[in-house]
Design a protein around this motif. Structure first.
Motif, PDB file in Angstrom:
ATOM      1  N   ALA A  86      -3.140   7.276   9.477  1.00 34.80           N
ATOM      2  CA  ALA A  86      -3.843   8.559   9.408  1.00 34.80           C
ATOM      3  C   ALA A  86      -4.289   8.997  10.799  1.00 34.80           C
ATOM      4  O   ALA A  86      -4.106  10.164  11.175  1.00 34.80           O
ATOM      5  N   ASP A  87      -4.851   8.082  11.564  1.00 35.23           N
ATOM      6  CA  ASP A  87      -5.278   8.414  12.928  1.00 35.23           C
ATOM      7  C   ASP A  87      -4.104   8.909  13.766  1.00 35.23           C
ATOM      8  O   ASP A  87      -4.229   9.876  14.517  1.00 35.23           O
ATOM      9  N   ALA A  88      -2.955   8.263  13.617  1.00 37.31           N
ATOM     10  CA  ALA A  88      -1.767   8.660  14.377  1.00 37.31           C
ATOM     11  C   ALA A  88      -1.305  10.066  14.006  1.00 37.31           C
ATOM     12  O   ALA A  88      -0.684  10.758  14.818  1.00 37.31           O
ATOM     13  N   GLU A  89      -1.615  10.503  12.787  1.00 34.41           N
ATOM     14  CA  GLU A  89      -1.245  11.842  12.313  1.00 34.41           C
ATOM     15  C   GLU A  89      -2.362  12.863  12.544  1.00 34.41           C
ATOM     16  O   GLU A  89      -2.238  14.014  12.129  1.00 34.41           O
ATOM     17  N   GLY A  90      -3.466  12.438  13.160  1.00 34.74           N
ATOM     18  CA  GLY A  90      -4.585  13.342  13.371  1.00 34.74           C
ATOM     19  C   GLY A  90      -5.366  13.643  12.102  1.00 34.74           C
ATOM     20  O   GLY A  90      -5.999  14.691  11.987  1.00 34.74           O
ATOM     21  N   VAL A  91      -5.349  12.715  11.164  1.00 29.48           N
ATOM     22  CA  VAL A  91      -5.995  12.885   9.855  1.00 29.48           C
ATOM     23  C   VAL A  91      -7.254  12.015   9.832  1.00 29.48           C
ATOM     24  O   VAL A  91      -7.169  10.798   9.981  1.00 29.48           O
ATOM     25  N   SER A  92      -8.401  12.652   9.628  1.00 31.86           N
ATOM     26  CA  SER A  92      -9.650  11.891   9.657  1.00 31.86           C
ATOM     27  C   SER A  92     -10.099  11.423   8.270  1.00 31.86           C
ATOM     28  O   SER A  92     -10.876  10.484   8.162  1.00 31.86           O
ATOM     29  N   ARG A  93      -9.632  12.060   7.196  1.00 32.64           N
ATOM     30  CA  ARG A  93     -10.091  11.697   5.862  1.00 32.64           C
ATOM     31  C   ARG A  93      -9.024  10.895   5.127  1.00 32.64           C
ATOM     32  O   ARG A  93      -7.899  11.366   4.942  1.00 32.64           O
ATOM     33  N   VAL A  94      -9.400   9.692   4.715  1.00 28.11           N
ATOM     34  CA  VAL A  94      -8.580   8.843   3.850  1.00 28.11           C
ATOM     35  C   VAL A  94      -9.422   8.579   2.609  1.00 28.11           C
ATOM     36  O   VAL A  94     -10.597   8.243   2.709  1.00 28.11           O
ATOM     37  N   TYR A  95      -8.829   8.741   1.438  1.00 32.71           N
ATOM     38  CA  TYR A  95      -9.581   8.516   0.212  1.00 32.71           C
ATOM     39  C   TYR A  95      -8.701   7.805  -0.814  1.00 32.71           C
ATOM     40  O   TYR A  95      -7.481   7.781  -0.698  1.00 32.71           O
ATOM     41  N   TRP A  96      -9.346   7.213  -1.804  1.00 34.61           N
ATOM     42  CA  TRP A  96      -8.640   6.547  -2.894  1.00 34.61           C
ATOM     43  C   TRP A  96      -9.555   6.470  -4.105  1.00 34.61           C
ATOM     44  O   TRP A  96     -10.743   6.762  -4.030  1.00 34.61           O
ATOM     45  N   LEU A  97      -8.980   6.077  -5.218  1.00 36.20           N
ATOM     46  CA  LEU A  97      -9.694   5.920  -6.480  1.00 36.20           C
ATOM     47  C   LEU A  97      -9.540   4.479  -6.953  1.00 36.20           C
ATOM     48  O   LEU A  97      -8.563   3.815  -6.629  1.00 36.20           O
TER      49      LEU A  97
ATOM     50  N   CYS B 280      -5.427  12.109   3.668  1.00 39.10           N
ATOM     51  CA  CYS B 280      -4.551  10.992   3.284  1.00 39.10           C
ATOM     52  C   CYS B 280      -5.087  10.355   2.006  1.00 39.10           C
ATOM     53  O   CYS B 280      -6.254   9.971   1.929  1.00 39.10           O
ATOM     54  N   TYR B 281      -4.222  10.259   1.026  1.00 38.53           N
ATOM     55  CA  TYR B 281      -4.559   9.633  -0.253  1.00 38.53           C
ATOM     56  C   TYR B 281      -3.883   8.268  -0.331  1.00 38.53           C
ATOM     57  O   TYR B 281      -2.652   8.171  -0.282  1.00 38.53           O
ATOM     58  N   LEU B 282      -4.667   7.229  -0.446  1.00 37.00           N
ATOM     59  CA  LEU B 282      -4.168   5.872  -0.665  1.00 37.00           C
ATOM     60  C   LEU B 282      -4.080   5.680  -2.174  1.00 37.00           C
ATOM     61  O   LEU B 282      -5.096   5.530  -2.853  1.00 37.00           O
ATOM     62  N   GLN B 283      -2.864   5.748  -2.710  1.00 37.43           N
ATOM     63  CA  GLN B 283      -2.719   5.713  -4.162  1.00 37.43           C
ATOM     64  C   GLN B 283      -2.705   4.292  -4.715  1.00 37.43           C
ATOM     65  O   GLN B 283      -3.348   4.018  -5.726  1.00 37.43           O
ATOM     66  N   ASP B 284      -1.951   3.410  -4.111  1.00 41.39           N
ATOM     67  CA  ASP B 284      -1.784   2.066  -4.649  1.00 41.39           C
ATOM     68  C   ASP B 284      -2.087   1.040  -3.564  1.00 41.39           C
ATOM     69  O   ASP B 284      -1.622   1.174  -2.429  1.00 41.39           O
TER      70      ASP B 284
ATOM     71  N   GLY C  60       0.844  -1.186   0.000  1.00 35.60           N
ATOM     72  CA  GLY C  60       0.000   0.000   0.000  1.00 35.60           C
ATOM     73  C   GLY C  60       0.879   1.236   0.000  1.00 35.60           C
ATOM     74  O   GLY C  60       1.856   1.288   0.748  1.00 35.60           O
ATOM     75  N   HIS C  61       0.567   2.192  -0.853  1.00 34.50           N
ATOM     76  CA  HIS C  61       1.301   3.456  -0.925  1.00 34.50           C
ATOM     77  C   HIS C  61       0.325   4.579  -0.588  1.00 34.50           C
ATOM     78  O   HIS C  61      -0.763   4.638  -1.174  1.00 34.50           O
ATOM     79  N   TYR C  62       0.719   5.473   0.310  1.00 43.37           N
ATOM     80  CA  TYR C  62      -0.180   6.549   0.708  1.00 43.37           C
ATOM     81  C   TYR C  62       0.591   7.835   0.944  1.00 43.37           C
ATOM     82  O   TYR C  62       1.807   7.830   1.107  1.00 43.37           O
ATOM     83  N   LEU C  63      -0.158   8.930   0.972  1.00 48.07           N
ATOM     84  CA  LEU C  63       0.427  10.259   1.044  1.00 48.07           C
ATOM     85  C   LEU C  63      -0.469  11.169   1.870  1.00 48.07           C
ATOM     86  O   LEU C  63      -1.685  11.185   1.665  1.00 48.07           O
ATOM     87  N   PHE C  64       0.119  11.929   2.783  1.00 46.60           N
ATOM     88  CA  PHE C  64      -0.612  12.979   3.480  1.00 46.60           C
ATOM     89  C   PHE C  64      -0.405  14.279   2.718  1.00 46.60           C
ATOM     90  O   PHE C  64       0.710  14.584   2.303  1.00 46.60           O
ATOM     91  N   HIS C  65      -1.476  15.032   2.527  1.00 46.45           N
ATOM     92  CA  HIS C  65      -1.335  16.300   1.813  1.00 46.45           C
ATOM     93  C   HIS C  65      -2.368  17.316   2.310  1.00 46.45           C
ATOM     94  O   HIS C  65      -3.361  16.968   2.940  1.00 46.45           O
ATOM     95  N   ARG C  66      -2.106  18.574   1.997  1.00 47.70           N
ATOM     96  CA  ARG C  66      -2.995  19.673   2.360  1.00 47.70           C
ATOM     97  C   ARG C  66      -4.310  19.568   1.598  1.00 47.70           C
ATOM     98  O   ARG C  66      -4.384  18.955   0.538  1.00 47.70           O
ATOM     99  N   HIS C  67      -5.326  20.213   2.163  1.00 46.59           N
ATOM    100  CA  HIS C  67      -6.643  20.258   1.536  1.00 46.59           C
ATOM    101  C   HIS C  67      -7.216  21.645   1.764  1.00 46.59           C
ATOM    102  O   HIS C  67      -7.141  22.166   2.881  1.00 46.59           O
ATOM    103  N   GLY C  68      -7.750  22.242   0.735  1.00 44.70           N
ATOM    104  CA  GLY C  68      -8.248  23.607   0.826  1.00 44.70           C
ATOM    105  C   GLY C  68      -9.457  23.794   1.722  1.00 44.70           C
ATOM    106  O   GLY C  68      -9.760  24.914   2.109  1.00 44.70           O
ATOM    107  N   TRP C  69     -10.156  22.728   2.053  1.00 39.22           N
ATOM    108  CA  TRP C  69     -11.356  22.837   2.870  1.00 39.22           C
ATOM    109  C   TRP C  69     -11.137  22.402   4.314  1.00 39.22           C
ATOM    110  O   TRP C  69     -12.083  22.332   5.087  1.00 39.22           O
TER     111      TRP C  69
END
Length: 150
Positions: free
Chosen positions: A113-124, A85-89, A70-79
């Motif tokens: 994500a929880d450990a980083e205080g990030v509540s939104r995880v998404y993927w395509l 957190c984006y789960l890419q692969d 699994g490959h993932y990335l934390f990134h900024r969000h304008g809202w």
């Protein structure tokens, strides 16, 4: 193949490169694509860098062999103030599918994500990826957004 040990989910290590390449090639093949060597090298190095806003890698290991990634990335969000957190692969060896390993990899990303205080995880995923979507429908909510790319 009957596994003799329960797979563990852990961060990607430098010593995993050959098996990681095998798995990532399988993932790319599933999506009918291939990438040049330069992308393999840079992606692997980025995942090991430990830098903020770089991809991170998780692997599933069983019997001394990698069987999922699994490959993932934390990134900024304008809202939001916090990152997302984006789960890419996400990929599991074909002979390990249906064993709960994909779910465990996603849940490990949720935990990160929880450990980083990030509540939104998404993927395509592609619309025709019915097997994976059956899992995704159980552990996440499908959004109404449609992706456009240039």
């Amino acid at each position: 193949m009957t596994p003799s040990t329960e797979p563990i989910i852990r961060p990607l290590r430098r010593s995993d490169e050959a098996e990681w390449r095998r798995l990532w090639t399988g993932y790319l093949t599933f999506y009918q694509t291939s990438l040049p060597e330069e992308i393999y090298r840079s992606s692997f190095e980025r995942m090991l860098s430990g830098k903020d806003h770089e991809f991170r890698g998780l692997v599933a290991e069983a019997d001394g062999k990698l069987v999922g990634l699994g490959h993932y990335l934390f990134h900024r969000h304008g809202w939001r103030i916090e990152n997302v957190c984006y789960l890419q692969d996400l990929f599991v060896d074909p002979d390990r599918r249906g064993t709960g390993l994909g779910r465990r990899l996603i849940e490990a990303v949720y935990d990160a994500a929880d450990a980083e205080g990030v509540s939104r995880v998404y993927w395509l995923t592609q619309e025709h990826n019915h097997t994976a979507r059956a899992l995704y429908d159980r552990i996440a909510r499908k959004s109404d957004f449609i992706q456009y790319i240039r």
